[in-house]
Write a protein that holds these residues in place. Structure first.
Motif, PDB file in Angstrom:
ATOM      1  N   ARG A 201      59.552 -32.941 -23.172  1.00  0.00           N
ATOM      2  CA  ARG A 201      58.580 -32.194 -22.373  1.00  0.00           C
ATOM      3  C   ARG A 201      58.962 -30.722 -22.212  1.00  0.00           C
ATOM      4  O   ARG A 201      58.791 -30.125 -21.154  1.00  0.00           O
ATOM      5  CB  ARG A 201      58.386 -32.861 -20.996  1.00  0.00           C
ATOM      6  CG  ARG A 201      57.876 -34.289 -21.077  1.00  0.00           C
ATOM      7  CD  ARG A 201      57.554 -34.855 -19.718  1.00  0.00           C
ATOM      8  NE  ARG A 201      57.110 -36.231 -19.797  1.00  0.00           N
ATOM      9  CZ  ARG A 201      55.876 -36.626 -20.123  1.00  0.00           C
ATOM     10  NH1 ARG A 201      54.968 -35.703 -20.415  1.00  0.00           N
ATOM     11  NH2 ARG A 201      55.554 -37.907 -20.168  1.00  0.00           N
ATOM     12  N   LEU A 202      59.480 -30.149 -23.273  1.00  0.00           N
ATOM     13  CA  LEU A 202      59.798 -28.724 -23.284  1.00  0.00           C
ATOM     14  C   LEU A 202      58.543 -27.929 -23.634  1.00  0.00           C
ATOM     15  O   LEU A 202      57.618 -28.468 -24.256  1.00  0.00           O
ATOM     16  CB  LEU A 202      60.903 -28.439 -24.312  1.00  0.00           C
ATOM     17  CG  LEU A 202      62.246 -29.134 -24.054  1.00  0.00           C
ATOM     18  CD1 LEU A 202      63.212 -28.840 -25.205  1.00  0.00           C
ATOM     19  CD2 LEU A 202      62.839 -28.692 -22.725  1.00  0.00           C
ATOM     20  N   PRO A 203      58.477 -26.655 -23.247  1.00  0.00           N
ATOM     21  CA  PRO A 203      57.298 -25.834 -23.583  1.00  0.00           C
ATOM     22  C   PRO A 203      57.071 -25.795 -25.096  1.00  0.00           C
ATOM     23  O   PRO A 203      57.992 -25.511 -25.863  1.00  0.00           O
ATOM     24  CB  PRO A 203      57.667 -24.449 -23.043  1.00  0.00           C
ATOM     25  CG  PRO A 203      58.700 -24.704 -21.997  1.00  0.00           C
ATOM     26  CD  PRO A 203      59.472 -25.919 -22.456  1.00  0.00           C
ATOM     27  N   GLN A 204      55.841 -26.063 -25.502  1.00  0.00           N
ATOM     28  CA  GLN A 204      55.568 -26.245 -26.929  1.00  0.00           C
ATOM     29  C   GLN A 204      55.732 -24.968 -27.752  1.00  0.00           C
ATOM     30  O   GLN A 204      56.316 -24.990 -28.834  1.00  0.00           O
ATOM     31  CB  GLN A 204      54.160 -26.804 -27.122  1.00  0.00           C
ATOM     32  CG  GLN A 204      53.874 -27.213 -28.554  1.00  0.00           C
ATOM     33  CD  GLN A 204      52.475 -27.772 -28.717  1.00  0.00           C
ATOM     34  OE1 GLN A 204      51.506 -27.022 -28.728  1.00  0.00           O
ATOM     35  NE2 GLN A 204      52.363 -29.081 -28.842  1.00  0.00           N
ATOM     36  N   ALA A 205      55.232 -23.836 -27.241  1.00  0.00           N
ATOM     37  CA  ALA A 205      55.260 -22.602 -28.045  1.00  0.00           C
ATOM     38  C   ALA A 205      56.686 -22.153 -28.377  1.00  0.00           C
ATOM     39  O   ALA A 205      56.988 -21.904 -29.552  1.00  0.00           O
ATOM     40  CB  ALA A 205      54.500 -21.490 -27.329  1.00  0.00           C
ATOM     41  N   PRO A 206      57.595 -22.062 -27.392  1.00  0.00           N
ATOM     42  CA  PRO A 206      58.966 -21.666 -27.752  1.00  0.00           C
ATOM     43  C   PRO A 206      59.654 -22.665 -28.677  1.00  0.00           C
ATOM     44  O   PRO A 206      60.408 -22.272 -29.572  1.00  0.00           O
ATOM     45  CB  PRO A 206      59.681 -21.583 -26.390  1.00  0.00           C
ATOM     46  CG  PRO A 206      58.600 -21.437 -25.390  1.00  0.00           C
ATOM     47  CD  PRO A 206      57.428 -22.185 -25.937  1.00  0.00           C
ATOM     48  N   VAL A 207      59.405 -23.945 -28.445  1.00  0.00           N
ATOM     49  CA  VAL A 207      60.019 -24.965 -29.301  1.00  0.00           C
ATOM     50  C   VAL A 207      59.509 -24.833 -30.736  1.00  0.00           C
ATOM     51  O   VAL A 207      60.288 -24.902 -31.697  1.00  0.00           O
ATOM     52  CB  VAL A 207      59.728 -26.379 -28.758  1.00  0.00           C
ATOM     53  CG1 VAL A 207      60.116 -27.450 -29.780  1.00  0.00           C
ATOM     54  CG2 VAL A 207      60.484 -26.613 -27.459  1.00  0.00           C
ATOM     55  N   THR A 208      58.209 -24.634 -30.887  1.00  0.00           N
ATOM     56  CA  THR A 208      57.626 -24.502 -32.227  1.00  0.00           C
ATOM     57  C   THR A 208      58.180 -23.274 -32.950  1.00  0.00           C
ATOM     58  O   THR A 208      58.548 -23.343 -34.133  1.00  0.00           O
ATOM     59  CB  THR A 208      56.096 -24.416 -32.138  1.00  0.00           C
ATOM     60  OG1 THR A 208      55.601 -25.580 -31.470  1.00  0.00           O
ATOM     61  CG2 THR A 208      55.473 -24.342 -33.522  1.00  0.00           C
ATOM     62  N   LEU A 209      58.269 -22.154 -32.240  1.00  0.00           N
ATOM     63  CA  LEU A 209      58.814 -20.945 -32.852  1.00  0.00           C
ATOM     64  C   LEU A 209      60.290 -21.110 -33.204  1.00  0.00           C
ATOM     65  O   LEU A 209      60.747 -20.680 -34.265  1.00  0.00           O
ATOM     66  CB  LEU A 209      58.635 -19.754 -31.913  1.00  0.00           C
ATOM     67  CG  LEU A 209      57.231 -19.143 -31.857  1.00  0.00           C
ATOM     68  CD1 LEU A 209      57.175 -18.059 -30.792  1.00  0.00           C
ATOM     69  CD2 LEU A 209      56.824 -18.579 -33.206  1.00  0.00           C
ATOM     70  N   GLY A 210      61.032 -21.740 -32.301  1.00  0.00           N
ATOM     71  CA  GLY A 210      62.450 -21.975 -32.570  1.00  0.00           C
ATOM     72  C   GLY A 210      62.647 -22.896 -33.764  1.00  0.00           C
ATOM     73  O   GLY A 210      63.520 -22.656 -34.610  1.00  0.00           O
ATOM     74  N   ALA A 211      61.827 -23.956 -33.844  1.00  0.00           N
ATOM     75  CA  ALA A 211      61.924 -24.881 -34.974  1.00  0.00           C
ATOM     76  C   ALA A 211      61.533 -24.189 -36.274  1.00  0.00           C
ATOM     77  O   ALA A 211      62.153 -24.411 -37.325  1.00  0.00           O
ATOM     78  CB  ALA A 211      61.027 -26.099 -34.726  1.00  0.00           C
ATOM     79  N   ALA A 212      60.510 -23.335 -36.218  1.00  0.00           N
ATOM     80  CA  ALA A 212      60.112 -22.584 -37.414  1.00  0.00           C
ATOM     81  C   ALA A 212      61.235 -21.670 -37.874  1.00  0.00           C
ATOM     82  O   ALA A 212      61.509 -21.564 -39.085  1.00  0.00           O
ATOM     83  CB  ALA A 212      58.844 -21.781 -37.122  1.00  0.00           C
ATOM     84  N   ALA A 213      61.894 -21.007 -36.927  1.00  0.00           N
ATOM     85  CA  ALA A 213      63.021 -20.140 -37.273  1.00  0.00           C
ATOM     86  C   ALA A 213      64.151 -20.938 -37.916  1.00  0.00           C
ATOM     87  O   ALA A 213      64.801 -20.474 -38.855  1.00  0.00           O
ATOM     88  CB  ALA A 213      63.525 -19.419 -36.024  1.00  0.00           C
ATOM     89  N   PHE A 214      64.362 -22.159 -37.421  1.00  0.00           N
ATOM     90  CA  PHE A 214      65.398 -23.022 -38.008  1.00  0.00           C
ATOM     91  C   PHE A 214      65.054 -23.369 -39.448  1.00  0.00           C
ATOM     92  O   PHE A 214      65.920 -23.348 -40.331  1.00  0.00           O
ATOM     93  CB  PHE A 214      65.552 -24.294 -37.174  1.00  0.00           C
ATOM     94  CG  PHE A 214      66.509 -25.288 -37.768  1.00  0.00           C
ATOM     95  CD1 PHE A 214      67.881 -25.127 -37.626  1.00  0.00           C
ATOM     96  CD2 PHE A 214      66.037 -26.393 -38.478  1.00  0.00           C
ATOM     97  CE1 PHE A 214      68.771 -26.034 -38.187  1.00  0.00           C
ATOM     98  CE2 PHE A 214      66.918 -27.298 -39.037  1.00  0.00           C
ATOM     99  CZ  PHE A 214      68.288 -27.119 -38.892  1.00  0.00           C
ATOM    100  N   VAL A 215      63.792 -23.710 -39.705  1.00  0.00           N
ATOM    101  CA  VAL A 215      63.361 -24.043 -41.069  1.00  0.00           C
ATOM    102  C   VAL A 215      63.573 -22.847 -41.993  1.00  0.00           C
ATOM    103  O   VAL A 215      64.099 -22.993 -43.109  1.00  0.00           O
ATOM    104  CB  VAL A 215      61.882 -24.478 -41.085  1.00  0.00           C
ATOM    105  CG1 VAL A 215      61.391 -24.669 -42.523  1.00  0.00           C
ATOM    106  CG2 VAL A 215      61.688 -25.758 -40.290  1.00  0.00           C
TER     107      VAL A 215
END
Length: 201
Positions: free
Chosen positions: A166-180
């Motif tokens: 239940r973490l905020p979706q936008a920061p998680v998505t951006l962070g995951a994209a940066a990881f990829v």
């Protein structure tokens, strides 16, 4: 930011598809079709799997126009663009990260299970490239030893894990994209590959 990164990814994917078409000596129509297919294919597959009709990218004309314009520019200036291989690979990595993670988030918002969302997210990232290779009668790059689909899947899993926590979706998505993106760039730099059967190279 999401829109800008998505457009950058579309342009990168369209350029990679168009360059592949140029190398295969297709005509201007073939180059344009392959560029558009590479850029939009993953998103169309995602929307079909989620029952979104018509697919989002076919309802948003600037996406289609950007892909077509990119393919035509590649057709006209491919000798110069071929020298920008590193820049195209970096942009392609950004596109992979954005599409894989955003596709996962969209699937989660549609209410599918986490494992399904991860598979749809990965498919969003790699689907266009796979269609490109099939149209060129090649074994899809994602089925060979390159670290590509695995990077997309890793990003999708991070988005799903963030959703479960239940973490905020936008920061998680951006962070995951940066990881990829980081994983893809490091894999290219260090020439990492997924394992293949022994004795097959």
């Amino acid at each position: 930011m999401f829109v800008a990164l998505e457009i950058l990814g579309l342009v990168a994917f369209a350029a990679s598809g168009a360059l592949a078409a140029v190398r295969a000596r297709l005509d201007i129509f073939g180059v344009t079709v392959l560029g558009i297919t590479t850029a939009l294919g993953g998103g169309i597959i995602r929307d079909v799997l989620l029952g979104i009709q018509p697919p989002t990218t076919l309802r948003t004309w600037p996406y289609l126009a950007a892909c077509a314009a990119t393919a035509l520019l590649v057709f006209a200036f491919h000798p110069q663009l071929a020298r920008l291989r590193r820049a195209v690979l970096l942009a392609d990595a950004v596109g992979l990260g954005m599409f894989a993670t955003a596709g996962t988030a969209i699937a989660l918002d549609a209410g599918v299970p986490a494992y399904t969302a991860c598979l749809i997210g990965m498919t969003t990232g790699i689907g266009g490239g796979a269609l490109r290779d099939v149209l060129l009668r090649e074994i899809p790059l994602v089925l060979r030893k390159d670290i590509y689909a695995l990077a997309a899947l890793a990003g999708a899993v991070l988005v799903a894990a963030g959703d479960a926590l239940r973490l905020p979706q936008a920061p998680v998505t951006l962070g995951a994209a940066a990881f990829v993106v980081a994983l893809r760039v490091v894999a290219l730099w260090r020439r990492w590959n997924a394992p293949v059967p022994r004795g097959t190279g």
